[in-house]
Scaffold this active site. Sequence first.
Site, PDB file in Angstrom:
ATOM      1  N   CYS A 134       0.827  -1.207   0.000  1.00  0.00           N
ATOM      2  CA  CYS A 134       0.000   0.000   0.000  1.00  0.00           C
ATOM      3  C   CYS A 134       0.861   1.255   0.000  1.00  0.00           C
ATOM      4  CB  CYS A 134      -0.941  -0.015   1.205  1.00  0.00           C
ATOM      5  SG  CYS A 134      -1.995   1.438   1.273  1.00  0.00           S
ATOM      6  N   CYS A 137      -0.499   4.113   2.081  1.00  0.00           N
ATOM      7  CA  CYS A 137      -0.308   3.965   3.529  1.00  0.00           C
ATOM      8  C   CYS A 137       1.147   4.196   3.927  1.00  0.00           C
ATOM      9  CB  CYS A 137      -0.669   2.551   3.997  1.00  0.00           C
ATOM     10  SG  CYS A 137      -2.154   1.874   3.283  1.00  0.00           S
ATOM     11  N   ASP A 138       2.075   3.648   3.174  1.00  0.00           N
ATOM     12  CA  ASP A 138       3.453   3.538   3.668  1.00  0.00           C
ATOM     13  C   ASP A 138       4.505   4.338   2.897  1.00  0.00           C
ATOM     14  OD1 ASP A 138       2.588   1.789   5.657  1.00  0.00           O
ATOM     15  OD2 ASP A 138       2.708   0.071   4.314  1.00  0.00           O
TER      16      ASP A 138
END
Length: 326
Positions: A134, A137-138
């Site tokens: 992701c 997300c990261d």
Amino acid sequence: MKDVHDIIIIGGGPAGYTAAIYAARANLSPYVAEGFGAGGQLMLTTDVENFPGFTDGIQGPELMQHMRGQAERFGAVLESADVSRVDFSSRPFSVWVDEEQHLANSVIISTGASARWLDLPSETRLRGFGVSTCATCDGFFFRDKPMVVVGGGDSAMEEALFLARMASSVTIVHRREEFRASSIMVARVLENEKIKVRWNAVVEEVVGDEKVEAVRVRDTVTGELEDIPAAAMFVAIGHDPNTSLFAGQIDLDESGYVLTDGTRTSVEGVFACGDVQDTIYKQAITAAGSGCMAAMDAERWLEAGISSPEKVSATPSAAVAPSTER
Ligand code: NAP
């Protein structure tokens, strides 16, 4: 006759827990079969910085713990067991948790999707330490550093374009010499000066002890090995919706996602929310939002009155437009 639940929720990620919170607060005493993988994909994430409400971010498992606790506080009954079988052909619907049959007037499906992985031991070991599925997300944690994206479809293009905004460079590793992605996405990638493509290459190993230091690839034509320096590797080789349980019971699209109109599925009284029916956004916050919608839709449907037991007439497939169609 067994007790009949108003609502059974199958799956305990952000969608399922949010549906449980709303259903419990509507006095519907939902029964949640959250599965052994309770918490869903966020259990595999470390810091979550894009879920509104947490100024300093929150750990994925902690966020799930909060959502779960909130659902319990309002009376949801949660069970960390897997559903083994469902029967939506007549009402009340039947849901077997392990071997025990539960009956319900309505069902909310929130079983999510699972990202595909390369299944390399080094990839598994470094998950959460630079290996991720992701970028949204990261990616931010590795800004100004080189990153690798694996895959050749639209997801890989999208991840690479997103990461190029913050990475020092992005290398897409693709196993063929042609992308599967749409031409517009490919054009954007190839025009981007920060993105390089390593064609005809497969990942052999993620190099690094405690964090990602490089991605070792093997050229599929020459067999040569090369280490691409990287602080992070994003695997974008597709997702699989967790719907094997529902095959033959409700309409699924050709990739196995639940076809929905809003949150309604092809069977009246059965609703779906979160990644199991979302081929576009796939975010915790959108899953939570659709969980709220599913609970409200189920509540209204129950309120409108159902006569049970009765034979369920599935909505004709054509009437259920895939809400996630591109
Ligand atoms: P996808 O289209 O199935 O592409 C997966 C890619 O990963 C393919 O290039 C495939 O290589 C590669 N791959 C699969 N298994 C692999 C493995 N074990 N090792 C190395 N490479 C592997 O999946 P997706 O990109 O997630 O897209 C899914 C659907 O969502 C598609 O319909 C896509 O158009 C859509 N989507 C659209 C957008 C958008 O429009 N903005 C964004 C994301 C996704 P091969 O090509 O060699 O098979």
